[in-house]
Write a protein that holds these residues in place. Structure first.
Motif, PDB file in Angstrom:
ATOM      1  N   PRO A   1       0.824  -1.210   0.000  1.00 52.81           N
ATOM      2  CA  PRO A   1       0.000   0.000   0.000  1.00 52.81           C
ATOM      3  C   PRO A   1       0.860   1.262   0.000  1.00 52.81           C
ATOM      4  CG  PRO A   1      -0.771  -1.572   1.652  1.00 52.81           C
ATOM      5  CD  PRO A   1       0.544  -2.088   1.148  1.00 52.81           C
ATOM      6  N   GLN A   2       0.325   2.359  -0.514  1.00 52.95           N
ATOM      7  CA  GLN A   2       1.092   3.591  -0.641  1.00 52.95           C
ATOM      8  C   GLN A   2       1.461   4.204   0.706  1.00 52.95           C
ATOM      9  OE1 GLN A   2      -1.076   6.241  -3.209  1.00 52.95           O
ATOM     10  NE2 GLN A   2      -0.222   5.339  -5.070  1.00 52.95           N
ATOM     11  N   ASP A   3       0.659   3.957   1.730  1.00 61.04           N
ATOM     12  CA  ASP A   3       0.916   4.594   3.021  1.00 61.04           C
ATOM     13  C   ASP A   3       1.866   3.784   3.907  1.00 61.04           C
ATOM     14  OD1 ASP A   3      -0.874   2.553   3.298  1.00 61.04           O
ATOM     15  OD2 ASP A   3      -2.247   3.611   4.639  1.00 61.04           O
ATOM     16  N   THR A   4       2.526   2.774   3.340  1.00 64.28           N
ATOM     17  CA  THR A   4       3.497   1.977   4.088  1.00 64.28           C
ATOM     18  C   THR A   4       4.651   2.856   4.573  1.00 64.28           C
ATOM     19  OG1 THR A   4       2.974  -0.031   2.857  1.00 64.28           O
ATOM     20  CG2 THR A   4       5.124   0.060   3.926  1.00 64.28           C
TER      21      THR A   4
ATOM     22  N   ARG B   1       2.055  -6.030   8.614  1.00 63.81           N
ATOM     23  CA  ARG B   1       1.736  -7.025   7.587  1.00 63.81           C
ATOM     24  C   ARG B   1       2.862  -8.035   7.430  1.00 63.81           C
ATOM     25  NH1 ARG B   1      -0.026  -5.703   1.362  1.00 63.81           N
ATOM     26  NH2 ARG B   1      -1.865  -4.962   2.481  1.00 63.81           N
TER      27      ARG B   1
ATOM     28  N   ARG C   1       1.976  -0.026   8.311  1.00 65.17           N
ATOM     29  CA  ARG C   1       1.348   1.204   7.849  1.00 65.17           C
ATOM     30  C   ARG C   1       0.395   1.686   8.926  1.00 65.17           C
ATOM     31  NH1 ARG C   1      -3.816   0.014   5.424  1.00 65.17           N
ATOM     32  NH2 ARG C   1      -4.164  -2.242   5.317  1.00 65.17           N
TER      33      ARG C   1
END
Length: 257
Positions: free
Chosen positions: A74-77, A170, A252
């Motif tokens: 995901p981009q917000d990692t 994750r 994230r």
């Protein structure tokens, strides 16, 4: 022009050398023994060099390239990590008759309670176009009478730097099984004298196996976090082979409601 002539001469020399060995192989039944001994010695020396060339070339030409560190996240990692075992070659690529606590690389250990385990661990080279990691881990289990078998992976200091209860952690794995078994992932976070343990089943197999731990449901003391590690626990592992082709970790922040 000179380069073209050199290339042509090199190809002719290579062709003559190949033809010479092909002729020797075709006439081996009729070659006198004194000459045959010399040819065998030459062939053995040549084979050792060719095997070395092929081994190194396979590693360099295989996909993905050694050192590749691609992720699908995901981009917000705000943190991601793939252990060294899955990124590059290890000095000791394999272990047989693995005792509990045996290390493979600096970050991965195998734990079990079997008195006489028939377990081997071996780093393998990934070759599939679907692989993001250059290397993988193959575990073969034959006789096993213990009650548990788990791989422990120590997370680096960056994993706990700024870790908060609003984080989602994750664990993603790409694995192939010889036969289906249950696999669980346990996230362990040591904070002060206590250790928080969060357990989730790892579903299915292949490149899409993933679990997320929502730390909002934990009781960690954010100010006293000291270390973290993950256990991958295999149920009923006897007479099975597991190819763990990739293993990645990331975190994230949870979306604000």
């Amino acid at each position: 022009m000179a380069l073209s002539i050199r290339s042509m001469l090199r190809r002719q020399i290579e062709q003559r050398e190949f033809s010479r060995w092909r002729y020797r192989a075709a006439t081996v039944e009729d070659t006198r023994l004194s000459l045959l001994r010399r040819q065998v010695l030459q062939a053995q020396r040549l084979r050792a060099e060719l095997d070395q060339l092929i081994q190194v070339a396979d590693s360099r030409l295989a996909f993905p390239a050694v050192g590749a560190n691609g992720f699908d996240l995901p981009q917000d990692t705000d943190w991601r990590w793939r252990p060294a075992l899955w990124r590059g070659p290890l000095p000791r690529p394999g272990v047989t008759a693995v005792t509990s606590g045996e290390e493979l690389g600096e970050e991965v250990k195998l734990f079990h309670d079997c008195a006489a385990p028939e377990v081997t661990l071996r780093q393998m080279r990934n070759h599939s176009e679907n692989d993001l990691a250059p290397f993988g881990l193959r575990m073969e289990v034959f006789g096993f009478t213990g009650s548990f078998l788990s791989l422990a992976v120590d997370l680096p200091a960056e994993a706990i730097a700024g870790l908060r209860r609003r984080h989602l952690v994750r664990v993603a794995a790409h694995f192939d099984l010889e036969r289906p078994i249950e696999i669980f992932v346990r996230l362990n976070i040591k904070h002060g004298p206590n250790t928080e343990e969060l357990v989730e089943p790892l579903p299915g197999s292949g490149p899409e196996s993933m679990v997320e731990f929502d730390l909002a449901y934990s009781e960690i003391n954010e100010k006293r976090i000291e270390k973290a590690w993950v256990d991958i626990i295999f149920g009923d592992p006897a007479m099975n082979a597991v190819a763990l082709r990739d293993l990645t970790f990331s975190r994230r922040p949870r979306a604000e409601l």
